[in-house]
Design a protein around this motif. Structure first.
Motif, PDB file in Angstrom:
ATOM      1  N   UNK A   1      -4.740   8.155   0.019  1.00 50.45           N
ATOM      2  CA  UNK A   1      -3.889   8.865  -0.927  1.00 50.45           C
ATOM      3  C   UNK A   1      -4.132  10.367  -0.783  1.00 50.45           C
ATOM      4  N   UNK A   2      -3.874  10.860   0.438  1.00 53.23           N
ATOM      5  CA  UNK A   2      -4.118  12.286   0.683  1.00 53.23           C
ATOM      6  C   UNK A   2      -5.577  12.575   0.588  1.00 53.23           C
TER       7      UNK A   2
ATOM      8  N   UNK B   1       0.755   3.967  -2.941  1.00 57.22           N
ATOM      9  CA  UNK B   1       0.304   5.310  -2.583  1.00 57.22           C
ATOM     10  C   UNK B   1       1.326   6.376  -2.991  1.00 57.22           C
TER      11      UNK B   1
ATOM     12  N   UNK C   1      -4.400  13.173  -7.807  1.00 55.37           N
ATOM     13  CA  UNK C   1      -4.348  11.775  -8.265  1.00 55.37           C
ATOM     14  C   UNK C   1      -4.918  11.633  -9.685  1.00 55.37           C
TER      15      UNK C   1
ATOM     16  N   UNK D   1      -9.529   9.768  -3.213  1.00 52.59           N
ATOM     17  CA  UNK D   1      -8.296  10.316  -3.799  1.00 52.59           C
ATOM     18  C   UNK D   1      -8.143  11.804  -3.523  1.00 52.59           C
ATOM     19  N   UNK D   2      -6.878  12.240  -3.602  1.00 53.47           N
ATOM     20  CA  UNK D   2      -6.624  13.677  -3.501  1.00 53.47           C
ATOM     21  C   UNK D   2      -6.777  14.282  -4.898  1.00 53.47           C
TER      22      UNK D   2
ATOM     23  N   UNK E   1       0.799  -1.229   0.000  1.00 52.41           N
ATOM     24  CA  UNK E   1       0.000   0.000   0.000  1.00 52.41           C
ATOM     25  C   UNK E   1       0.834   1.283   0.000  1.00 52.41           C
ATOM     26  N   UNK E   2       1.863   1.336   0.876  1.00 48.46           N
ATOM     27  CA  UNK E   2       2.678   2.556   0.998  1.00 48.46           C
ATOM     28  C   UNK E   2       3.348   2.898  -0.336  1.00 48.46           C
TER      29      UNK E   2
ATOM     30  N   UNK F   1       1.216   6.886  -6.646  1.00 48.73           N
ATOM     31  CA  UNK F   1       0.003   7.630  -7.027  1.00 48.73           C
ATOM     32  C   UNK F   1       0.215   9.123  -6.776  1.00 48.73           C
ATOM     33  N   UNK F   2       0.801   9.423  -5.607  1.00 44.72           N
ATOM     34  CA  UNK F   2       1.039  10.825  -5.250  1.00 44.72           C
ATOM     35  C   UNK F   2       2.031  11.491  -6.197  1.00 44.72           C
TER      36      UNK F   2
ATOM     37  N   UNK G   1     -12.053   4.445  -4.868  1.00 41.81           N
ATOM     38  CA  UNK G   1     -10.738   5.089  -4.998  1.00 41.81           C
ATOM     39  C   UNK G   1     -10.904   6.563  -5.369  1.00 41.81           C
TER      40      UNK G   1
END
Lengths: 139, 73
Positions: free
Chosen positions: B59-60, A45, A119, A115-116, A41-42, A48-49, A111
């Motif tokens: 994810x933020x 992630x 993303x 998401x931010x 996951x880390x 993705x960031x 998702x």
């Protein structure tokens, strides 16, 4: 005729045993999948960031461009992640009596909600867009 | 002869009533089943991916507030 019957019975037993083993193996994979995805996951992630990987409308991870797709580390990570997602979707689909595609799309929606803004998401037309550019802006 | 018109009228009424009943059944049930399945799938996905909310904060994420951090009114 007698020989054929024995053959049929043996074949039936083998198929039954194989089914039982498969079912038993499938029952404990949900925890295994979760464990593997948790470990990954880390890293997922982080990618993705940094805008290297994004989410498709069908609930799978994908490299945002060809350059990132050719990176061996990213490629391996995406393959492992998608293999686990595929297994998970199949298990949930079986439990919920729905299709694998339906579960995948449900996860894609999840998702997107989490998401931010930076993303990346793949549109139905196959175009990569950041979340902030997909949501209609308020005046 | 005087019974023919009431019999035909009765037949038409029964036929129309029958058609109306079938239409209602086919429109209502699939919607209910689809919603039920979607809710079930959503719950299973949320339960499975609970680790995303623990420590990492997704994810933020901006979409939702964790249950234990909901501000008190």
């Amino acid at each position: 005729m007698k020989k054929l019957n024995i053959k049929t019975i043996v074949l039936y037993c083998v198929v039954t045993m194989f089914s039982v083993v498969t079912i038993c193996a499938a029952q404990d994979t949900k925890d295994d999948i979760k464990s593997r995805m948790k470990d990954r996951f880390a890293k997922v992630n982080e990618l993705k960031k940094s805008g290297k990987i994004g989410e498709t409308p069908f609930g799978f991870a994908e490299a945002v461009n060809k350059g990132f797709a050719q990176d061996e580390e990213i490629s391996k990570l995406i393959t492992a992640e998608n293999n686990d997602r595929r297994l998970l979707y199949a298990l949930i689909a079986k439990e919920s009596q729905t299709s694998v595609e339906e579960v995948g799309m449900g996860n894609a929606k999840r998702y997107f909600q989490k998401a931010s803004d930076s993303d990346y998401f793949k549109t139905q037309a196959g175009e990569w867009k950041q979340k902030k550019n997909m949501i209609p802006q308020k005046p | 002869m005087k019974f023919i018109i009431p019999i035909i009228a009765g037949g038409i009424v029964l036929t129309l009533t029958g058609c109306w009943t079938i239409t209602v059944k086919h429109q209502v049930e699939p919607i209910y089943i689809t919603m039920n399945v979607n809710v079930k799938v959503e719950k299973q996905l949320n339960d499975f991916f609970d680790f995303e909310d623990q420590g990492q904060g997704g994810s933020g994420k901006t979409g939702s507030i964790p249950k234990d951090k909901t501000p008190k009114q």
